[in-house]
Write a protein that holds these residues in place. Structure first.
Motif, PDB file in Angstrom:
ATOM      1  N   THR A  10     -30.628  89.914   4.058  1.00  0.00           N
ATOM      2  CA  THR A  10     -30.289  88.552   3.642  1.00  0.00           C
ATOM      3  C   THR A  10     -30.741  87.519   4.668  1.00  0.00           C
ATOM      4  O   THR A  10     -30.857  86.339   4.342  1.00  0.00           O
ATOM      5  N   GLY A  11     -30.934  87.962   5.913  1.00  0.00           N
ATOM      6  CA  GLY A  11     -31.284  87.027   6.980  1.00  0.00           C
ATOM      7  C   GLY A  11     -30.080  86.232   7.458  1.00  0.00           C
ATOM      8  O   GLY A  11     -30.223  85.259   8.197  1.00  0.00           O
ATOM      9  N   LYS A  12     -28.880  86.649   7.056  1.00  0.00           N
ATOM     10  CA  LYS A  12     -27.658  85.952   7.451  1.00  0.00           C
ATOM     11  C   LYS A  12     -26.835  86.847   8.380  1.00  0.00           C
ATOM     12  O   LYS A  12     -26.639  88.019   8.103  1.00  0.00           O
ATOM     13  N   ARG A  13     -26.370  86.263   9.472  1.00  0.00           N
ATOM     14  CA  ARG A  13     -25.536  86.997  10.423  1.00  0.00           C
ATOM     15  C   ARG A  13     -24.096  87.030   9.901  1.00  0.00           C
ATOM     16  O   ARG A  13     -23.666  86.102   9.208  1.00  0.00           O
ATOM     17  N   PRO A  14     -23.351  88.073  10.246  1.00  0.00           N
ATOM     18  CA  PRO A  14     -21.959  88.122   9.783  1.00  0.00           C
ATOM     19  C   PRO A  14     -21.103  87.012  10.387  1.00  0.00           C
ATOM     20  O   PRO A  14     -20.028  86.709   9.865  1.00  0.00           O
ATOM     21  N   THR A  15     -21.594  86.374  11.442  1.00  0.00           N
ATOM     22  CA  THR A  15     -20.868  85.281  12.085  1.00  0.00           C
ATOM     23  C   THR A  15     -21.411  83.909  11.681  1.00  0.00           C
ATOM     24  O   THR A  15     -21.055  82.902  12.284  1.00  0.00           O
ATOM     25  N   ASP A  16     -22.238  83.871  10.648  1.00  0.00           N
ATOM     26  CA  ASP A  16     -22.835  82.624  10.173  1.00  0.00           C
ATOM     27  C   ASP A  16     -21.740  81.615   9.834  1.00  0.00           C
ATOM     28  O   ASP A  16     -20.669  81.978   9.351  1.00  0.00           O
ATOM     29  N   ASP A  17     -22.018  80.343  10.082  1.00  0.00           N
ATOM     30  CA  ASP A  17     -21.048  79.271   9.817  1.00  0.00           C
ATOM     31  C   ASP A  17     -20.634  79.185   8.346  1.00  0.00           C
ATOM     32  O   ASP A  17     -19.573  78.653   8.027  1.00  0.00           O
ATOM     33  N   MET A  18     -21.464  79.698   7.452  1.00  0.00           N
ATOM     34  CA  MET A  18     -21.118  79.626   6.029  1.00  0.00           C
ATOM     35  C   MET A  18     -19.952  80.547   5.668  1.00  0.00           C
ATOM     36  O   MET A  18     -19.336  80.388   4.626  1.00  0.00           O
ATOM     37  N   PHE A  19     -19.651  81.503   6.548  1.00  0.00           N
ATOM     38  CA  PHE A  19     -18.551  82.431   6.303  1.00  0.00           C
ATOM     39  C   PHE A  19     -17.328  81.983   7.087  1.00  0.00           C
ATOM     40  O   PHE A  19     -17.311  82.006   8.304  1.00  0.00           O
ATOM     41  N   HIS A  20     -16.312  81.559   6.377  1.00  0.00           N
ATOM     42  CA  HIS A  20     -15.054  81.169   7.005  1.00  0.00           C
ATOM     43  C   HIS A  20     -13.911  81.554   6.080  1.00  0.00           C
ATOM     44  O   HIS A  20     -14.105  81.763   4.886  1.00  0.00           O
ATOM     45  N   GLY A  21     -12.735  81.673   6.629  1.00  0.00           N
ATOM     46  CA  GLY A  21     -11.602  82.126   5.834  1.00  0.00           C
ATOM     47  C   GLY A  21     -11.805  83.565   5.418  1.00  0.00           C
ATOM     48  O   GLY A  21     -12.145  84.420   6.231  1.00  0.00           O
ATOM     49  N   SER A  22     -11.640  83.856   4.140  1.00  0.00           N
ATOM     50  CA  SER A  22     -11.823  85.226   3.653  1.00  0.00           C
ATOM     51  C   SER A  22     -13.268  85.493   3.253  1.00  0.00           C
ATOM     52  O   SER A  22     -13.615  86.601   2.860  1.00  0.00           O
ATOM     53  N   SER A  23     -14.108  84.484   3.351  1.00  0.00           N
ATOM     54  CA  SER A  23     -15.529  84.645   3.034  1.00  0.00           C
ATOM     55  C   SER A  23     -16.210  85.416   4.160  1.00  0.00           C
ATOM     56  O   SER A  23     -15.961  85.162   5.331  1.00  0.00           O
ATOM     57  N   ASN A  24     -17.050  86.365   3.783  1.00  0.00           N
ATOM     58  CA  ASN A  24     -17.805  87.117   4.778  1.00  0.00           C
ATOM     59  C   ASN A  24     -19.107  87.611   4.161  1.00  0.00           C
ATOM     60  O   ASN A  24     -19.335  87.460   2.958  1.00  0.00           O
ATOM     61  N   LEU A  25     -19.951  88.200   4.974  1.00  0.00           N
ATOM     62  CA  LEU A  25     -21.264  88.660   4.515  1.00  0.00           C
ATOM     63  C   LEU A  25     -21.121  89.709   3.414  1.00  0.00           C
ATOM     64  O   LEU A  25     -21.839  89.666   2.411  1.00  0.00           O
ATOM     65  N   HIS A  26     -20.198  90.629   3.574  1.00  0.00           N
ATOM     66  CA  HIS A  26     -19.963  91.673   2.574  1.00  0.00           C
ATOM     67  C   HIS A  26     -19.642  91.058   1.209  1.00  0.00           C
ATOM     68  O   HIS A  26     -20.260  91.396   0.204  1.00  0.00           O
ATOM     69  N   ASN A  27     -18.676  90.144   1.173  1.00  0.00           N
ATOM     70  CA  ASN A  27     -18.266  89.522  -0.092  1.00  0.00           C
ATOM     71  C   ASN A  27     -19.367  88.643  -0.687  1.00  0.00           C
ATOM     72  O   ASN A  27     -19.522  88.564  -1.904  1.00  0.00           O
ATOM     73  N   PHE A  28     -20.130  87.984   0.180  1.00  0.00           N
ATOM     74  CA  PHE A  28     -21.237  87.143  -0.255  1.00  0.00           C
ATOM     75  C   PHE A  28     -22.263  87.970  -1.032  1.00  0.00           C
ATOM     76  O   PHE A  28     -22.692  87.589  -2.128  1.00  0.00           O
ATOM     77  N   VAL A  29     -22.635  89.111  -0.473  1.00  0.00           N
ATOM     78  CA  VAL A  29     -23.636  89.971  -1.127  1.00  0.00           C
ATOM     79  C   VAL A  29     -23.041  90.625  -2.368  1.00  0.00           C
ATOM     80  O   VAL A  29     -23.676  90.649  -3.427  1.00  0.00           O
ATOM     81  N   LYS A  30     -21.839  91.130  -2.246  1.00  0.00           N
ATOM     82  CA  LYS A  30     -21.194  91.812  -3.374  1.00  0.00           C
ATOM     83  C   LYS A  30     -21.098  90.899  -4.599  1.00  0.00           C
ATOM     84  O   LYS A  30     -21.350  91.322  -5.725  1.00  0.00           O
ATOM     85  N   ALA A  31     -20.766  89.637  -4.382  1.00  0.00           N
ATOM     86  CA  ALA A  31     -20.632  88.681  -5.487  1.00  0.00           C
ATOM     87  C   ALA A  31     -21.975  88.369  -6.145  1.00  0.00           C
ATOM     88  O   ALA A  31     -22.024  88.029  -7.326  1.00  0.00           O
ATOM     89  N   ALA A  32     -23.055  88.498  -5.393  1.00  0.00           N
ATOM     90  CA  ALA A  32     -24.369  88.140  -5.919  1.00  0.00           C
ATOM     91  C   ALA A  32     -25.079  89.296  -6.628  1.00  0.00           C
ATOM     92  O   ALA A  32     -26.015  89.061  -7.387  1.00  0.00           O
ATOM     93  N   LEU A  33     -24.626  90.519  -6.371  1.00  0.00           N
ATOM     94  CA  LEU A  33     -25.310  91.684  -6.955  1.00  0.00           C
ATOM     95  C   LEU A  33     -24.888  91.909  -8.393  1.00  0.00           C
ATOM     96  O   LEU A  33     -23.718  91.736  -8.714  1.00  0.00           O
ATOM     97  N   PRO A  34     -25.792  92.323  -9.246  1.00  0.00           N
ATOM     98  CA  PRO A  34     -27.229  92.460  -9.061  1.00  0.00           C
ATOM     99  C   PRO A  34     -28.033  91.246  -9.516  1.00  0.00           C
ATOM    100  O   PRO A  34     -29.191  91.103  -9.170  1.00  0.00           O
TER     101      PRO A  34
END
Length: 138
Positions: A38-62
């Protein structure tokens, strides 16, 4: 004592004092896969609260895989198609569909490895077998 691992890559259970173990490594591997594709770090500013890289990808698949993948990867496949201009349009579409299926498969492994709860994570041997299967289908 302190949390073992790097913020964003250490599994949640390490924050609760769990010993280092293989399932923790599986979590870190999953996060690394998601980051690489994804090119996104797990500590990216877009992830805050319960948002994280795992949930971001999971929500977008497939369906939205192309939208969340690192644009550099998408650009490389498009450039590859352009350099193969002699391909019939059907072949170009087939290549793009295969590319998307591969991305979905890899990201699904990353999501399965980075599940919050250790019992829900993919076993390391299964993750390796799936990655080898993907490579062999290239």
């Amino acid at each position: 004592m302190g949390v073992k691992g790097t913020v964003g890559y250490a599994p949640p259970e390490y924050g609760m004092g769990h010993e280092v173990w293989t399932q923790g490594d599986v979590y870190s591997y999953g996060i690394l896969l998601l980051e690489m594709f994804t090119g996104k770090r797990p500590t990216d500013d877009m992830f805050h609260g319960s948002s994280n890289l795992h949930n971001f990808v999971k929500a977008a698949l497939p369906e939205q895989v192309v939208e969340i993948v690192d644009p550099v990867l998408v650009q490389e496949i498009l450039e590859g198609e352009m350099s193969a201009k002699n391909l019939p349009n059907e072949d170009s579409v087939r290549i793009r569909i295969k590319f998307e299926k591969i991305l979905i498969s890899i990201l699904e492994i990353g999501v399965a490895c980075s599940a919050e709860f250790p019992g829900e994570r993919l076993d390391v041997s299964d993750a390796i077998a799936e990655m080898c299967r993907i490579r062999n289908n290239l």
